[in-house]
Design a protein around this motif. Structure first.
Motif, PDB file in Angstrom:
ATOM      1  N   LEU A  96       0.860  -1.176   0.000  1.00  0.00           N
ATOM      2  CA  LEU A  96       0.000   0.000   0.000  1.00  0.00           C
ATOM      3  C   LEU A  96       0.901   1.232   0.000  1.00  0.00           C
ATOM      4  O   LEU A  96       1.654   1.459   0.940  1.00  0.00           O
ATOM      5  N   PHE A  97       0.842   2.006  -1.074  1.00  0.00           N
ATOM      6  CA  PHE A  97       1.651   3.214  -1.221  1.00  0.00           C
ATOM      7  C   PHE A  97       0.713   4.420  -1.205  1.00  0.00           C
ATOM      8  O   PHE A  97      -0.213   4.503  -2.016  1.00  0.00           O
ATOM      9  N   LEU A  98       0.958   5.326  -0.262  1.00  0.00           N
ATOM     10  CA  LEU A  98       0.088   6.488  -0.067  1.00  0.00           C
ATOM     11  C   LEU A  98       0.851   7.770  -0.348  1.00  0.00           C
ATOM     12  O   LEU A  98       1.882   8.040   0.270  1.00  0.00           O
ATOM     13  N   ILE A  99       0.325   8.560  -1.270  1.00  0.00           N
ATOM     14  CA  ILE A  99       0.918   9.844  -1.623  1.00  0.00           C
ATOM     15  C   ILE A  99       0.043  10.944  -1.026  1.00  0.00           C
ATOM     16  O   ILE A  99      -1.150  11.027  -1.318  1.00  0.00           O
ATOM     17  N   ALA A 100       0.630  11.773  -0.179  1.00  0.00           N
ATOM     18  CA  ALA A 100      -0.075  12.901   0.435  1.00  0.00           C
ATOM     19  C   ALA A 100      -1.427  12.492   1.030  1.00  0.00           C
ATOM     20  O   ALA A 100      -2.466  13.066   0.682  1.00  0.00           O
ATOM     21  N   PRO A 101      -1.454  11.515   1.934  1.00  0.00           N
ATOM     22  CA  PRO A 101      -2.724  11.119   2.548  1.00  0.00           C
ATOM     23  C   PRO A 101      -3.309  12.279   3.355  1.00  0.00           C
ATOM     24  O   PRO A 101      -2.643  12.803   4.242  1.00  0.00           O
ATOM     25  N   PRO A 102      -4.531  12.716   3.053  1.00  0.00           N
ATOM     26  CA  PRO A 102      -5.090  13.944   3.656  1.00  0.00           C
ATOM     27  C   PRO A 102      -5.563  13.736   5.094  1.00  0.00           C
ATOM     28  O   PRO A 102      -6.765  13.741   5.384  1.00  0.00           O
ATOM     29  N   LEU A 103      -4.624  13.583   5.994  1.00  0.00           N
ATOM     30  CA  LEU A 103      -4.944  13.255   7.382  1.00  0.00           C
ATOM     31  C   LEU A 103      -5.743  14.331   8.094  1.00  0.00           C
ATOM     32  O   LEU A 103      -6.456  14.042   9.056  1.00  0.00           O
ATOM     33  N   LYS A 104      -5.626  15.568   7.628  1.00  0.00           N
ATOM     34  CA  LYS A 104      -6.315  16.672   8.296  1.00  0.00           C
ATOM     35  C   LYS A 104      -7.821  16.624   8.080  1.00  0.00           C
ATOM     36  O   LYS A 104      -8.597  17.071   8.928  1.00  0.00           O
ATOM     37  N   HIS A 105      -8.255  16.061   6.954  1.00  0.00           N
ATOM     38  CA  HIS A 105      -9.671  16.117   6.599  1.00  0.00           C
ATOM     39  C   HIS A 105     -10.341  14.763   6.447  1.00  0.00           C
ATOM     40  O   HIS A 105     -11.513  14.691   6.088  1.00  0.00           O
ATOM     41  N   ALA A 106      -9.620  13.687   6.688  1.00  0.00           N
ATOM     42  CA  ALA A 106     -10.208  12.357   6.525  1.00  0.00           C
ATOM     43  C   ALA A 106      -9.780  11.455   7.670  1.00  0.00           C
ATOM     44  O   ALA A 106      -8.663  11.581   8.179  1.00  0.00           O
ATOM     45  N   THR A 107     -10.673  10.567   8.061  1.00  0.00           N
ATOM     46  CA  THR A 107     -10.366   9.594   9.092  1.00  0.00           C
ATOM     47  C   THR A 107      -9.881   8.318   8.424  1.00  0.00           C
ATOM     48  O   THR A 107     -10.626   7.660   7.695  1.00  0.00           O
ATOM     49  N   GLU A 127      -0.510  21.465   3.756  1.00  0.00           N
ATOM     50  CA  GLU A 127      -1.429  21.780   4.853  1.00  0.00           C
ATOM     51  C   GLU A 127      -2.411  20.640   5.121  1.00  0.00           C
ATOM     52  O   GLU A 127      -2.968  20.544   6.221  1.00  0.00           O
ATOM     53  N   LEU A 128      -2.640  19.783   4.138  1.00  0.00           N
ATOM     54  CA  LEU A 128      -3.570  18.670   4.318  1.00  0.00           C
ATOM     55  C   LEU A 128      -2.930  17.484   5.037  1.00  0.00           C
ATOM     56  O   LEU A 128      -3.629  16.563   5.475  1.00  0.00           O
ATOM     57  N   VAL A 129      -1.604  17.520   5.143  1.00  0.00           N
ATOM     58  CA  VAL A 129      -0.881  16.425   5.786  1.00  0.00           C
ATOM     59  C   VAL A 129       0.094  17.007   6.817  1.00  0.00           C
ATOM     60  O   VAL A 129       1.305  17.005   6.616  1.00  0.00           O
ATOM     61  N   PRO A 130      -0.427  17.541   7.933  1.00  0.00           N
ATOM     62  CA  PRO A 130       0.463  18.100   8.961  1.00  0.00           C
ATOM     63  C   PRO A 130       1.456  17.044   9.449  1.00  0.00           C
ATOM     64  O   PRO A 130       1.077  15.903   9.713  1.00  0.00           O
ATOM     65  N   LEU A 131       2.719  17.425   9.545  1.00  0.00           N
ATOM     66  CA  LEU A 131       3.752  16.447   9.861  1.00  0.00           C
ATOM     67  C   LEU A 131       3.571  15.822  11.239  1.00  0.00           C
ATOM     68  O   LEU A 131       3.917  14.659  11.442  1.00  0.00           O
ATOM     69  N   ASN A 132       3.007  16.573  12.192  1.00  0.00           N
ATOM     70  CA  ASN A 132       2.793  15.974  13.518  1.00  0.00           C
ATOM     71  C   ASN A 132       1.757  14.856  13.450  1.00  0.00           C
ATOM     72  O   ASN A 132       1.896  13.806  14.099  1.00  0.00           O
ATOM     73  N   LEU A 133       0.708  15.069  12.658  1.00  0.00           N
ATOM     74  CA  LEU A 133      -0.289  14.016  12.481  1.00  0.00           C
ATOM     75  C   LEU A 133       0.304  12.828  11.732  1.00  0.00           C
ATOM     76  O   LEU A 133       0.033  11.671  12.065  1.00  0.00           O
ATOM     77  N   LEU A 134       1.105  13.129  10.735  1.00  0.00           N
ATOM     78  CA  LEU A 134       1.710  12.063   9.933  1.00  0.00           C
ATOM     79  C   LEU A 134       2.625  11.191  10.779  1.00  0.00           C
ATOM     80  O   LEU A 134       2.578   9.964  10.710  1.00  0.00           O
ATOM     81  N   GLU A 135       3.448  11.820  11.600  1.00  0.00           N
ATOM     82  CA  GLU A 135       4.390  11.070  12.431  1.00  0.00           C
ATOM     83  C   GLU A 135       3.651  10.169  13.422  1.00  0.00           C
ATOM     84  O   GLU A 135       4.015   9.009  13.621  1.00  0.00           O
ATOM     85  N   SER A 136       2.593  10.714  14.036  1.00  0.00           N
ATOM     86  CA  SER A 136       1.819   9.929  14.996  1.00  0.00           C
ATOM     87  C   SER A 136       1.137   8.750  14.306  1.00  0.00           C
ATOM     88  O   SER A 136       1.156   7.620  14.812  1.00  0.00           O
ATOM     89  N   TRP A 137       0.531   9.004  13.167  1.00  0.00           N
ATOM     90  CA  TRP A 137      -0.184   7.960  12.426  1.00  0.00           C
ATOM     91  C   TRP A 137       0.777   6.886  11.928  1.00  0.00           C
ATOM     92  O   TRP A 137       0.522   5.693  12.062  1.00  0.00           O
ATOM     93  N   ALA A 138       1.902   7.322  11.385  1.00  0.00           N
ATOM     94  CA  ALA A 138       2.869   6.374  10.837  1.00  0.00           C
ATOM     95  C   ALA A 138       3.428   5.457  11.925  1.00  0.00           C
ATOM     96  O   ALA A 138       3.671   4.270  11.685  1.00  0.00           O
TER      97      ALA A 138
END
Length: 205
Positions: free
Chosen positions: A125-136, A156-167
């Protein structure tokens, strides 16, 4: 071409792999209501690069986009579209899912994540710019397939703090690549993005 899948007819551009040992890509485009379709620059170029390597590749329009029938369905119907397409590739085109990678961009990344939950035999599964700010995004923690995430530092749709936590929850920290100075559209860094995606696929083998 148009193929009938469940509720709708989907417009697809399909390239068969030259043999069963090759990788296969299923490419999901950005948000339809924001102009996203299968002619998106990143999706189109990934399709062309895959074909040039003898890989299988399919790009397609979600329902209500281009020649695909139906109406935009906020991700619900689009997930059905992708699942139906995977089933068609598996049963009608003999694509082994273990050699197949779902690769989605933005909205397509979200839909690909949702569809991947039921595909334990998926090759990646390869994800490019997953919009974590606006999607669950779904919980992918227990899914066994490799995951790679490609994100832009100025998106802005992929804040790095959200990305790091999710990853970290995905156990995919080593599979996260951040493109410094890039925005959601990877302007000026598209070639670098394409190179890294293709390279990451090759590294799986």
């Amino acid at each position: 071409m148009l193929i009938h899948l469940g509720e709708v007819d989907l417009e697809v551009d399909l390239a068969q792999p030259v043999d069963v040992t090759r990788r296969n890509l299923v490419l999901a485009h950005p948000h339809p209501l924001m102009g996203g379709d299968m002619d998106n620059k990143v999706i189109l170029q990934l399709h062309r690069r895959a074909k040039s390597r003898g890989w299988g590749s399919v790009r397609f329009n979600f329902r209500g986009v281009g020649s695909s029938t139906g109406l935009h369905d906020q991700g619900e119907g689009e997930t059905k579209d992708l699942l139906a397409l995977l089933d068609w590739l598996r049963t009608e085109k003999d694509w082994p899912m273990s050699r197949t990678i779902l690769c989605g961009y933005s909205f397509g990344a979200w839909v690909s994540s949702r569809a991947s939950i039921s595909q334990a035999d998926l090759g990646g599964l390869f994800l490019i710019a997953p919009p974590l700010k606006h999607a669950t995004f779904p919980n992918l923690q227990e899914t066994p397939f490799p995951k790679r995430i490609f994100a832009a530092a100025e998106d802005e749709l992929v804040p790095l703090n959200l990305l790091e936590s999710w990853a970290s929850k995905l156990r995919a920290q080593e599979g996260v690549e951040i493109f410094e100075g890039a925005d959601h559209f990877f302007v000026g860094q598209t070639v670098k993005l394409l190179d890294r995606i293709i390279g990451s696929i090759e590294e799986l083998d």
